[in-house]
Design an enzyme around this catalytic site. Structure first.
Site, PDB file in Angstrom:
ATOM      1  N   ASN A   9       0.906  -1.186  -0.021  1.00 41.42           N
ATOM      2  CA  ASN A   9       0.025   0.032  -0.187  1.00 41.42           C
ATOM      3  C   ASN A   9       0.964   1.405  -0.043  1.00 41.42           C
ATOM      4  O   ASN A   9       1.352   1.610   1.020  1.00 41.42           O
ATOM      5  CB  ASN A   9      -0.886  -0.127   1.428  1.00 41.42           C
ATOM      6  N   LYS A  11       0.083   4.131  -0.151  1.00 37.96           N
ATOM      7  CA  LYS A  11      -0.512   5.298   0.405  1.00 37.96           C
ATOM      8  C   LYS A  11      -0.357   6.758  -0.502  1.00 37.96           C
ATOM      9  O   LYS A  11      -0.211   6.533  -1.805  1.00 37.96           O
ATOM     10  CB  LYS A  11       0.029   5.515   1.824  1.00 37.96           C
ATOM     11  N   HIS A  95      -9.634   0.751   5.039  1.00 39.82           N
ATOM     12  CA  HIS A  95      -8.256   0.758   5.845  1.00 39.82           C
ATOM     13  C   HIS A  95      -8.661   1.971   6.888  1.00 39.82           C
ATOM     14  O   HIS A  95      -9.385   2.806   6.660  1.00 39.82           O
ATOM     15  CB  HIS A  95      -7.506   1.649   4.573  1.00 39.82           C
ATOM     16  N   GLU A  97      -7.096   4.454   7.961  1.00 39.14           N
ATOM     17  CA  GLU A  97      -6.774   6.030   7.697  1.00 39.14           C
ATOM     18  C   GLU A  97      -7.982   6.443   6.985  1.00 39.14           C
ATOM     19  O   GLU A  97      -8.409   7.467   7.340  1.00 39.14           O
ATOM     20  CB  GLU A  97      -5.555   6.002   6.649  1.00 39.14           C
ATOM     21  N   GLU A 167      -5.282  -5.207  10.475  1.00 35.70           N
ATOM     22  CA  GLU A 167      -4.254  -3.907  10.771  1.00 35.70           C
ATOM     23  C   GLU A 167      -4.623  -3.420  12.026  1.00 35.70           C
ATOM     24  O   GLU A 167      -5.307  -2.400  12.049  1.00 35.70           O
ATOM     25  CB  GLU A 167      -4.226  -3.122   9.641  1.00 35.70           C
ATOM     26  N   GLY A 173       2.625   2.223  10.811  1.00 32.45           N
ATOM     27  CA  GLY A 173       3.521   3.538  10.721  1.00 32.45           C
ATOM     28  C   GLY A 173       4.188   3.714  11.987  1.00 32.45           C
ATOM     29  O   GLY A 173       5.008   4.820  12.048  1.00 32.45           O
ATOM     30  N   SER A 213       3.312  -2.329  10.044  1.00 34.29           N
ATOM     31  CA  SER A 213       5.020  -2.022  10.432  1.00 34.29           C
ATOM     32  C   SER A 213       5.823  -3.586   9.875  1.00 34.29           C
ATOM     33  O   SER A 213       6.593  -4.016  10.523  1.00 34.29           O
ATOM     34  CB  SER A 213       5.418  -1.922  11.817  1.00 34.29           C
TER      35      SER A 213
HETATM   36  P1  13P Z   1       2.964   0.548   7.619  1.00 33.33           P
HETATM   37  O1  13P Z   1       3.494  -0.733   7.000  1.00 33.33           O
HETATM   38  O2  13P Z   1       3.763   1.550   7.124  1.00 33.33           O
HETATM   39  O3  13P Z   1       3.117   0.187   9.139  1.00 33.33           O
HETATM   40  O4  13P Z   1       1.595   0.380   7.211  1.00 33.33           O
HETATM   41  C1  13P Z   1       0.605  -0.431   7.255  1.00 33.33           C
HETATM   42  C2  13P Z   1      -0.516  -0.263   6.452  1.00 33.33           C
HETATM   43  O5  13P Z   1      -1.408   0.687   6.723  1.00 33.33           O
HETATM   44  C3  13P Z   1      -0.836  -0.709   5.307  1.00 33.33           C
HETATM   45  O6  13P Z   1      -2.154  -0.890   4.710  1.00 33.33           O
END
Ligand code: 13P
Length: 250
Positions: A9, A11, A95, A97, A167, A173, A213
């Site tokens: 992803n 982002k 997601h 976010e 997740e 992150g 992560s």
């Molecule tokens: P990170 O791997 O940067 O922690 O992000 C995970 C994520 O949100 C994947 O969709």
């Protein structure tokens, strides 16, 4: 046997030029292995360009979001058919976010999953608790609730076309990964919910990815767990070297 899937992803990272460079670097080091699917989910504006770059490589394309309506007056939005038209096979939905920053509710996510399935896109349906919920001992309850609500009205043949991504929001992150045991327990809990809705055979067939992560150092240990069928990778998918190492998990 469940499908093993590693999805990146990206982002809101990568301009067109950067995305093409990253795709080129991935292609240079990638060897297709039909036992493990690789998917990249770049920003929507570069999907079409990456389609031609990745054609024939075995690396599949996914989007990070879509609107649930077929078409119409939804300024700034993108439909499932548009994603299919740019070569997408997958779409990340729900997601954390999107839930936290863009107000996506379980009900909206449920509509999006149905719209994606109608267009024959594979939804990568994301669920997971926030830190306060985990601390309160509610991680399973919250995540199970998201799974039930997101899958409302989705039948057996459709769930078999879905992928679920667990997740935990506190691991995204932050550099803090759920331990393989914690993640495996949550995946098992999600599978129990699937079992209650669809029965054991179906529940055992749905791939559940872990996200939060994931990197080239922890992937082997995570994927060795019986209920972890792959990974949804954020930060570590932005560098070809680390993403390729994750795809090549042992
Ligand atoms: P990170 O791997 O940067 O922690 O992000 C995970 C994520 O949100 C994947 O969709």
């Amino acid at each position: 046997m469940r499908k093993r899937i590693i999805a990146g992803n990206w982002k809101m990272n990568m301009t067109l030029l950067q995305a093409e460079a990253l795709a080129g670097a991935l292609l240079a080091g990638y060897t297709h292995n039909s036992a493990r699917e690789a998917v990249v989910c770049p920003p929507a504006v570069v999907l079409a360009a990456l389609r031609s770059r990745l054609a024939g490589s075995g690396i599949q394309l996914g989007a990070q979001n879509m609107h649930e309506a077929e078409s119409g007056a939804y300024t700034g939005e993108v439909s499932a058919a548009m994603l299919v038209g740019t070569g997408c096979t997958h779409v990340i939905l729900g997601h954390s976010e999107r839930r936290a920053l863009f107000g996506e509710t379980d009900a909206i996510i449920n509509k999006k999953i149905k719209a994606a399935l109608l267009a024959r896109l594979v939804p990568i349906f994301c669920v997971g608790e926030v830190l306060a919920e985990r601390k309160a001992g509610r991680a399973e309850e919250v995540t199970a609730g998201q799974v039930r609500a997101g899958l409302q009205g989705i039948g057996t043949s459709d769930i078999l076309a879905c992928v679920i991504a667990y997740e935990p929001v506190w691991a995204i992150g932050t550099g803090e990964t759920a331990t393989p045991a914690q993640a495996d327990d949550m995946h098992a809990a999600i599978r129990r919910v699937l079992n209650q809705i669809y029965g054991e055979v179906v529940a055992d067939s749905v791939s559940i990815l872990y996200g939060g992560s994931v990197n080239d150092k922890n992937i082997d240990e995570l994927i060795a767990r019986p209920n972890i069928d792959g990974a949804l990778v954020g930060g570590a998918s932005l560098k070809a070297e680390s993403f390729l190492r994750i795809i090549n998990y042992r």
